[in-house]
Design an enzyme around this catalytic site. Structure first.
Site, PDB file in Angstrom:
ATOM      1  N   LYS A  45       1.177  -1.528   8.625  1.00  0.00           N
ATOM      2  CA  LYS A  45       1.147  -0.884  10.020  1.00  0.00           C
ATOM      3  C   LYS A  45       1.942  -1.222  11.278  1.00  0.00           C
ATOM      4  CE  LYS A  45      -3.114  -2.772  11.291  1.00  0.00           C
ATOM      5  NZ  LYS A  45      -4.171  -3.093  11.513  1.00  0.00           N
ATOM      6  N   HIS A  69       5.054  15.645   3.093  1.00  0.00           N
ATOM      7  CA  HIS A  69       4.112  14.634   2.420  1.00  0.00           C
ATOM      8  C   HIS A  69       4.902  14.930   0.559  1.00  0.00           C
ATOM      9  CE1 HIS A  69       1.747  11.536   0.249  1.00  0.00           C
ATOM     10  NE2 HIS A  69       0.827  13.221  -0.921  1.00  0.00           N
TER      11      HIS A  69
END
Ligand code: GRF
Length: 211
Positions: free
Chosen positions: A70, A116
């Site tokens: 992240k 995705h």
């Protein structure tokens, strides 16, 4: 001729940038009402930055900070500042390998889209094509979805199915999925820009381009 004002987007990516290239080409050749204001990468050497600069699109490497998956707080603030400065309304993730959380996602809630390489909710996370092969499914594909706090869990906007063939390898299957991605993603982002897609909770409608 499309009369909608162009949607000001940023594309975030960490790698090759083939989805970015497909989108940029579609914006040009199909006159999609989209203005790609900037490209941001967390990887300084990512080809996506080179593809953007080649097209005279502003491209920034913004270091992600110390975490692996992240952005850290300072990085997130730097990403937000760059997005604000460029007047970005909508974020398109194209192979961005970090989970967005916190203030950035909050500010752009419902305005971040991702692609995705599986038919979600099957095979979220990394190497989804390999997961599909290992599981033995006969059909996989790709999914365009809005991004929420989870990993690949946001409302699904569109999907395209790809058969798994006897003798497929991770490379051959991934390549066919990516070909479908490069077709599907610009169509869906174009539909979003034309405000053709309605979202009610998890349920979305208005995009008819999935096959
Ligand atoms: C795509 O396969 C996408 O499904 C995944 O990351 C990959 C990015 O590829 N999220 P590229 O950088 O667009 O070529």
């Amino acid at each position: 001729m499309d009369q909608s004002p162009p949607l000001r987007i940023a594309v975030l990516g960490s790698g090759r940038g083939s989805n970015f290239v497909a989108l940029a080409e579609a914006v040009r050749s199909r006159a999609l009402p989209i203005d790609i204001r900037l490209v941001i990468s967390d990887v300084e050497s990512a080809p996506i930055l080179i593809h953007a600069r080649y097209r005279d699109i502003q491209a920034h490497f913004i270091p992600p900070g110390g975490f692996r998956t992240k952005l850290d707080e300072a990085a997130e603030a730097a990403y937000l500042a760059a997005l604000d400065e460029a007047g970005v309304e909508f974020i398109v993730l194209a192979g961005f390998m970090r989970i967005l959380k916190g203030p950035l996602l909050h500010r752009f809630a419902g305005r971040v889209v991702n692609i995705h390489p599986s038919l979600l909710p099957a095979f979220p996370g990394l190497n989804a094509w390999q997961q599909a092969l290992d599981y033995g499914v006969k059909v996989t594909g790709c999914t365009v979805h809005l991004v929420d706090e989870g990993v690949d869990t946001g409302p699904i906007l569109a999907q395209r199915a790809i058969p798994v063939l006897d003798g497929d390898t991770a490379i051959s299957l991934h390549e066919r999925i990516q070909m479908a991605e490069r077709d599907l993603y610009p169509e869906v982002v174009g539909a979003l820009a034309r405000k053709e897609i309605q979202v009610r909770g998890r349920l979305t409608r208005g995009f008819s381009g999935g096959r």
